[in-house]
Design an enzyme around this catalytic site. Structure first.
Site, mmCIF file in Angstrom:
data_model
loop_
_atom_site.group_PDB
_atom_site.id
_atom_site.type_symbol
_atom_site.label_atom_id
_atom_site.label_comp_id
_atom_site.label_asym_id
_atom_site.label_seq_id
_atom_site.Cartn_x
_atom_site.Cartn_y
_atom_site.Cartn_z
ATOM 1 N N CYS A 52 -7.929 19.994 -57.367
ATOM 2 C CA CYS A 52 -7.013 21.123 -56.787
ATOM 3 C C CYS A 52 -8.086 22.030 -57.109
ATOM 4 C CB CYS A 52 -5.517 21.272 -57.367
ATOM 5 S SG CYS A 52 -4.686 23.071 -56.890
ATOM 6 N N ASP A 59 -6.027 15.164 -57.774
ATOM 7 C CA ASP A 59 -5.249 15.060 -56.339
ATOM 8 C C ASP A 59 -5.773 13.628 -55.946
ATOM 9 O OD1 ASP A 59 -3.651 17.391 -56.380
ATOM 10 O OD2 ASP A 59 -5.380 18.167 -55.293
ATOM 11 N N VAL A 74 -22.194 3.415 -40.454
ATOM 12 C CA VAL A 74 -22.407 4.004 -41.705
ATOM 13 C C VAL A 74 -22.732 2.906 -42.652
ATOM 14 C CG1 VAL A 74 -19.977 4.113 -42.521
ATOM 15 C CG2 VAL A 74 -21.542 5.620 -43.261
ATOM 16 N N GLU A 75 -23.761 3.137 -43.459
ATOM 17 C CA GLU A 75 -24.106 2.348 -44.605
ATOM 18 C C GLU A 75 -22.975 2.448 -45.916
ATOM 19 O OE1 GLU A 75 -25.119 0.483 -47.828
ATOM 20 O OE2 GLU A 75 -25.624 2.693 -47.989
ATOM 21 N N SER A 76 -22.421 1.380 -46.295
ATOM 22 C CA SER A 76 -21.182 1.285 -46.827
ATOM 23 C C SER A 76 -21.492 2.016 -48.303
ATOM 24 C CB SER A 76 -20.672 -0.008 -47.058
ATOM 25 O OG SER A 76 -21.164 -0.996 -47.593
ATOM 26 N N HIS A 93 -6.501 19.469 -49.716
ATOM 27 C CA HIS A 93 -6.280 18.016 -49.146
ATOM 28 C C HIS A 93 -6.792 18.182 -47.718
ATOM 29 C CE1 HIS A 93 -3.895 17.354 -52.479
ATOM 30 N NE2 HIS A 93 -2.608 17.294 -52.068
ATOM 31 N N GLU A 94 -6.390 19.202 -46.848
ATOM 32 C CA GLU A 94 -6.984 19.195 -45.510
ATOM 33 C C GLU A 94 -8.483 19.392 -45.322
ATOM 34 O OE1 GLU A 94 -2.852 21.131 -45.877
ATOM 35 O OE2 GLU A 94 -4.752 21.228 -47.093
#
Length: 154
Positions: A52, A59, A74-76, A93-94
């Site tokens: 936060c 969070d 995307v390479e993991s 969060h957003e």
């Protein structure tokens, strides 16, 4: 089946320090060996953590990323390190959720992407964040994300 070209990767197969921030994290991509075929790739991060920005308290979220690749995947390992970089990063969060999606879109230019970020409640209410680049292409099998809405005691 062709062999995936990994020559441009800097993290896979190497001992890599955890990035200090999401901005410093290096996301990497590999050529899509099935370019021209529409299919869905799903990444699930059931234990995502950020901080936060006001209190510094952790969070937690369950994040599901679905995308239909174009020329790139995307390479993991780089994605895991990128997601891990939020552990000591303060953002709402957003901001975390949309930043993750936009970084992947910028890297891959996928045909389509959606993110569902299901944040656990802290302070009484969950904050879930959903975003997608547009309508999913017709004819692609796109399973539901399967994360139940938070019900508390109800």
């Amino acid at each position: 089946m062709s062999k995936t070209d990994i020559s441009g990767l800097s993290q896979l197969g190497s001992n890599v320090e955890a990035p200090t921030s999401p901005e410093a994290a290096v996301l990497e991509r590999v050529p899509n060996g099935n370019a021209g075929t529409d299919y869905v790739v799903r990444f699930t991060a059931p234990e995502f953590t950020s901080l936060c920005p006001m209190t510094g308290q952790p969070d937690f979220a369950h994040i599901v990323i679905d995308y239909i690749p174009g020329d790139w995947l995307v390479e993991s390992k780089s994605l895991k390190l990128f997601l891990f970089s939020f552990r000591n990063h303060g953002a709402f969060h957003e901001d975390c959720s949309i930043y993750i999606a936009k970084r992947i879109v910028e890297l891959l230019d996928p045909k389509w992407l959606r993110i569902g970020a299901y944040w656990y409640p802290r302070g009484g209410i969950p904050i879930d964040v959903f975003w997608q680049t547009g309508a999913a292409p017709e004819g692609v099998w796109l399973p539901e994300q399967g994360v139940a809405s938070y019900r508390g005691r109800g």
